[in-house]
Design an enzyme around this catalytic site. Structure first.
Site, PDB file in Angstrom:
ATOM      1  N   ASN A  22       1.055  -2.455   4.150  1.00 57.52           N
ATOM      2  CA  ASN A  22      -0.011  -2.767   5.117  1.00 57.52           C
ATOM      3  C   ASN A  22       0.480  -3.913   5.993  1.00 57.52           C
ATOM      4  OD1 ASN A  22      -0.883  -5.388   3.944  1.00 57.52           O
ATOM      5  ND2 ASN A  22      -1.429  -4.074   2.223  1.00 57.52           N
ATOM      6  N   ASP A  32       2.889   0.898  -2.655  1.00 53.34           N
ATOM      7  CA  ASP A  32       3.136  -0.521  -2.365  1.00 53.34           C
ATOM      8  C   ASP A  32       3.020  -1.358  -3.651  1.00 53.34           C
ATOM      9  OD1 ASP A  32       3.548  -2.815  -0.860  1.00 53.34           O
ATOM     10  OD2 ASP A  32       1.561  -2.824   0.068  1.00 53.34           O
TER      11      ASP A  32
END
Ligand code: AR6
Length: 173
Positions: A22, A32
């Site tokens: 992000n 992530d």
């Protein structure tokens, strides 16, 4: 060479793996979270340096860090678009992710790279559309430029993405 595999991208031995990050670069859930967890704090430290230099990573852009404890030399972090009905330039933004991550990989001497299905999890991009964009951009890049990248692994975690990629790659090759 393009390969399709189903599994966890954090386990792969390639020059670089790609993270669907992000804009904050501070970690999150999905792939992530898995990459930061497996790769350790060196990745986050590099991300913090990039944040200090340039304030994070824009949608469609890509940045590079160490691979930390992973088996890859680098992690290339890109930020996919959040799906918002398809009328907010989501396609261009997703195409930019693939273009920019491949350019950055080449600029760093990466010859083998593993790429997850950017935006198709928490960011909710329709998987069939995202698959076509990913395959299209990667094939165009490998054919069109004097790239040193000789191995691209499309890494699918879930069955639907895996099936979509299988169909799309069979259609083309
Ligand atoms: N290996 C490979 N692919 C994975 C793995 C894994 N270990 N884990 C999940 N996937 P997502 P996004 C797949 O949500 O949609 C984060 O919080 C998953 O099945 O990870 O781009 C970031 O910080 C899906 O197909 O990324 C952002 O805030 C694909 O990875 C946000 O999520 C992408 O799903 C980014 O959302």
């Amino acid at each position: 060479m393009i390969q399709l595999i189903q599994g966890d991208i954090t386990t792969l031995e390639v020059d670089a793996i790609v993270n669907a990050a992000n804009t904050s670069l501070l970690g999150g859930g999905g792939v992530d979270g898995a990459i930061h967890k497996a790769g350790g704090k060196a990745i986050l430290e590099d991300c913090m340096k990039i944040r200090n230099q340039r304030g994070g990573c824009g949608v469609g852009e890509a940045v590079i860090t160490t691979g930390g404890n992973l088996k890859c030399r680098y992690v290339i972090h890109t930020v996919g678009p959040v799906w918002n009905g398809g009328t907010h330039n989501e396609e261009d933004k997703l195409r930019n992710c693939y273009k920019n991550l491949l350019i950055l990989a080449d600029a760093n001497g990466v010859t083998s790279i593993a790429i997850p299905n950017i935006s198709t999890g928490i960011y909710n991009y329709p998987k069939d559309l995202a698959c076509r964009i990913a395959v299209d951009e990667v094939t165009k890049y490998l054919l069109g430029k004097k790239s040193k990248i000789n191995k691209v692994l499309f890494v699918c975690f879930d069955e639907v993405n895996y099936e979509n990629y299988m169909i799309e790659l069979r259609r083309l090759f």
